[in-house]
Write an enzyme that holds these catalytic residues in place. Structure first.
Site, short mmCIF file in Angstrom:
data_model
loop_
_atom_site.label_atom_id
_atom_site.label_comp_id
_atom_site.label_asym_id
_atom_site.label_seq_id
_atom_site.Cartn_x
_atom_site.Cartn_y
_atom_site.Cartn_z
CG ASN A 31 -6.48 -4.67 -0.13
OD1 ASN A 31 -7.40 -4.90 0.65
ND2 ASN A 31 -6.06 -3.45 -0.39
CE LYS A 33 -8.09 -2.10 -3.01
NZ LYS A 33 -7.83 -1.05 -3.97
CG HIS A 114 -4.41 0.51 0.85
ND1 HIS A 114 -5.22 1.36 0.13
CD2 HIS A 114 -4.06 -0.50 0.02
CE1 HIS A 114 -5.38 0.86 -1.10
NE2 HIS A 114 -4.68 -0.26 -1.18
N GLY A 190 -6.75 0.73 -8.63
CA GLY A 190 -8.21 0.74 -8.77
C GLY A 190 -8.71 0.95 -10.19
P1 PGA Z 1 -5.95 -2.91 -7.60
O1 PGA Z 1 -5.75 -2.53 -6.06
O2 PGA Z 1 -5.17 -4.17 -7.84
O3 PGA Z 1 -7.42 -3.14 -7.74
O4 PGA Z 1 -5.46 -1.78 -8.40
C1 PGA Z 1 -4.51 -2.64 -5.43
C2 PGA Z 1 -4.57 -2.09 -4.02
O5 PGA Z 1 -5.20 -1.04 -3.82
O6 PGA Z 1 -4.01 -2.67 -3.09
#
Ligand code: PGA
Length: 271
Positions: A31, A33, A114, A190
């Site tokens: 992902n 983002k 999400h 995150g």
């Molecule tokens: P992260 O994000 O691996 O950076 O914690 C995962 C997500 O939000 O899908």
């Protein structure tokens, strides 16, 4: 059993359904983002993962941001996902992308619900409409669920149950076979997030399968594909599959570097 594959062959206890044998390769979802900053970088990241994962038996889905979706070339092995989509078919919906538009660009997976989208006001009802719309288009929804906080009394299990039941509202028995559930506890996601332990993931994997089993029957509950997401990196990834019994991972930050994401996938496939 071959690495990279999960089999439910031991389920023959009296209180269990008859032996269930489901073979699936792992599913790794990147992902991205709202990254990276340019189309050129997005193409570079895509190509790097393609070239570094040629030998993997797992399925890889990468989800660039909307403007970058048209710039990458999915293949049979590296599939294209979207991070969101409109539940509407077409029309006056400023700033949204329809499933037809995405399908036209060869998107086959769509992340739905999400927590970062839910935080902007997306309700379970909207999530369920999106899930049904994605399925109707012949695409695969990755339905995200996860609690904000984990309390010692286990109230979070009720939160999860409600989220699952409401997000899957209207999804038929036939359709549930195509649904992917991603367990993403908010406290794990995150920067500053603390990854769940493999034990946490295992516990929730059992719970999710039970909730789905209660809705659709035990066989379908046991065979639903469940991913874990939240601060997954190349060093902790494998334990979520081996001990956590997840059948794949939803990866944010660690999917933004081709070398790291490929190493993560590789670490999960080694004997
Ligand atoms: P992260 O994000 O691996 O950076 O914690 C995962 C997500 O939000 O899908």
């Amino acid at each position: 059993m071959e690495r990279g594959r999960i089999g439910f062959v031991e389920a023959s206890g009296q209180d269990r359904a008859p032996d269930i044998l489901v073979f699936m390769s792992y599913l790794f979802v990147g992902n991205w983002k709202m990254n990276p900053g340019s189309g050129k970088e997005a193409q570079k990241l895509w190509k790097e993962v393609v070239s570094r994962t040629k030998k993997t038996k797992s399925t890889i889905v990468m989800c660039p941001s909307f403007p970058h979706i048209a710039l990458v070339k999915p293949s049979k092995k590296i599939l294209l996902g979207a991070q969101n989509a409109s539940k509407e078919i077409e029309g006056a919906y400023t700033g949204q992308a329809s499933l037809s538009m995405l399908k036209d660009l060869r998107v086959s997976y769509v992340i739905v619900g999400h927590s970062e989208v839910r935080a902007l006001g997306e309700t379970d009802e909207v999530v369920s409409k999106k899930v049904r719309a994605v399925l109707k288009k012949g695409m695969t929804p990755i339905v995200c669920v996860g609690e904000t906080l984990r309390d010692s009394q286990g109230v979070f299990f009720t939160t999860l149950k409600n989220q699952i039941e409401n997000s899957l509202f209207g999804v038929t028995k036939e359709q549930i076979k195509k649904v992917v559930i991603a367990y993403e506890p908010l406290w794990a996601i995150g920067t500053g997030g603390i990854p769940a332990t493999p034990h946490d993931v295992h516990e929730v994997a059992i719970f999710i399968r039970k909730v789905i089993g209660d809705l659709y029957g035990r066989t379908l509950g046991d065979s639903v594909r469940m991913l874990y997401g939240g601060s997954v990196d190349k060093d902790n990834a494998r334990a979520f599959l081996d001990e956590g019994m997840a059948q794949g991972l939803l990866v944010g930050r660690a999917s933004l570097n081709g070398k790291t994401f490929s190493a993560l996938i590789d670490a999960c496939s080694k004997k």
